[in-house]
Design an enzyme around this catalytic site. Structure first.
Site, mmCIF file in Angstrom:
data_model
loop_
_atom_site.group_PDB
_atom_site.id
_atom_site.type_symbol
_atom_site.label_atom_id
_atom_site.label_comp_id
_atom_site.label_asym_id
_atom_site.label_seq_id
_atom_site.Cartn_x
_atom_site.Cartn_y
_atom_site.Cartn_z
ATOM 1 N N ASN A 145 13.920 3.852 4.978
ATOM 2 C CA ASN A 145 12.910 2.882 5.398
ATOM 3 C C ASN A 145 11.812 3.604 6.172
ATOM 4 O OD1 ASN A 145 11.782 0.252 5.973
ATOM 5 N ND2 ASN A 145 12.613 0.413 8.037
ATOM 6 N N HIS A 166 8.840 2.833 9.193
ATOM 7 C CA HIS A 166 8.542 1.853 10.242
ATOM 8 C C HIS A 166 7.372 2.354 11.101
ATOM 9 C CE1 HIS A 166 9.376 -1.498 12.893
ATOM 10 N NE2 HIS A 166 9.208 -0.674 13.906
ATOM 11 N N SER A 203 0.837 -1.212 0.000
ATOM 12 C CA SER A 203 0.000 0.000 0.000
ATOM 13 C C SER A 203 0.874 1.266 0.000
ATOM 14 C CB SER A 203 -0.977 0.011 1.176
ATOM 15 O OG SER A 203 -0.327 0.211 2.399
HETATM 16 C C1 GAR Z 1 4.032 -0.636 6.780
HETATM 17 O O1 GAR Z 1 3.197 -0.295 7.853
HETATM 18 C C2 GAR Z 1 5.493 -0.425 7.136
HETATM 19 O O2 GAR Z 1 5.678 0.664 8.006
HETATM 20 C C3 GAR Z 1 5.823 -1.727 7.820
HETATM 21 O O3 GAR Z 1 5.186 -2.690 7.037
HETATM 22 C C4 GAR Z 1 3.968 -2.145 6.513
HETATM 23 C C5 GAR Z 1 3.888 -2.470 5.036
HETATM 24 O O4 GAR Z 1 2.618 -2.161 4.518
HETATM 25 N N1 GAR Z 1 7.243 -1.931 7.877
HETATM 26 C C6 GAR Z 1 7.880 -2.556 8.880
HETATM 27 O O5 GAR Z 1 7.304 -3.070 9.826
HETATM 28 C C7 GAR Z 1 9.406 -2.598 8.765
HETATM 29 N N2 GAR Z 1 10.007 -3.163 9.927
HETATM 30 P P1 GAR Z 1 2.387 -2.058 2.950
HETATM 31 O O6 GAR Z 1 2.977 -3.324 2.312
HETATM 32 O O7 GAR Z 1 0.901 -2.022 2.769
HETATM 33 O O8 GAR Z 1 3.074 -0.814 2.453
#
Ligand code: GAR
Length: 194
Positions: A107, A109, A13
């Site tokens: 990144n 987070h 997303s």
């Molecule tokens: C996001 O919320 C991102 O911040 C998190 O994974 C999700 C991915 O959502 N990342 C982490 O936890 C990194 N350690 P998405 O695939 O819908 O963008």
């Protein structure tokens, strides 16, 4: 504009929000590649729908992290990628990519780092009874969700909220904050290279 790749392992997303911002002109840059370690990830479907090229390798098909990242690097060079943008890429970046992109890997987070690094940051925050959580964008180093912080946005959790509701707000913060922060970083990088 700066040519960049987004790295994602899951839904994508954030990848889509970034792609939309590029299309709308809110993010000045060229999103030339989606890199994934999960060839079946929904992010790949989004990339195909958006007409963005995909580099999908399963790390298990390689003898080492360096061999895996060298395969990715080849594609990054082919597409003349200058910055790497991690968005839900659930894997540590190794020396091959870190050395190829010094201070050019960021990144996002879903916590106020250094609190709750790693997987399921929101679950960890809820579990520990936190009243405030948020989103962090940071430069990537060899650690897990470590590296210098670029920007943080806190979010105060209203009493009685379910995990799903909190998660939706976190995502909406991410989808706004990431494109706007990348736009600033890329503009600064262009300015510095003049
Ligand atoms: C996001 O919320 C991102 O911040 C998190 O994974 C999700 C991915 O959502 N990342 C982490 O936890 C990194 N350690 P998405 O695939 O819908 O963008």
């Amino acid at each position: 504009g700066i040519k960049f790749a987004v790295f994602a392992s899951g839904s994508g997303s954030n990848f889509e929000a970034i792609a939309q911002a590029v299309r709308d002109g809110r993010l000045q840059g060229e999103l030339v590649l989606l890199v994934t370690d999960k060839p079946g990830a929904y992010a790949v479907k989004r990339a195909e729908a958006l007409g963005i090229k995909v580099c999908a390798h399963n790390p298990k098909d390689f003898t080492s992290k360096s061999a895996y990242e060298t395969a990715i690097l080849e594609m990054l060079h082919q597409k003349e990628v200058e910055w790497l943008v991690l968005a839900g890429y659930m894997r540590l970046i190794g020396t091959v990519l870190l050395q190829a992109y010094p201070k050019r890997i960021v990144n996002i987070h879903p916590s106020l780092l250094p609190a709750f690094p790693g997987k399921d940051a929101l679950g960890q925050a809820i579990e520990s009874g936190m009243k405030v959580t948020g989103v962090t964008i940071h430069y990537v180093d060899e650690g897990m969700d470590t590296g210098p912080v670029i920007v943080q946005e806190p979010f105060k959790i209203p009493d009685g909220w379910e995990r799903d509701e909190i998660e939706q707000v976190i995502h909406s913060i991410e989808h706004r904050l990431y494109p706007e922060t990348l736009n600033r970083l890329f503009a600064e990088a262009l300015e510095e290279s003049k």
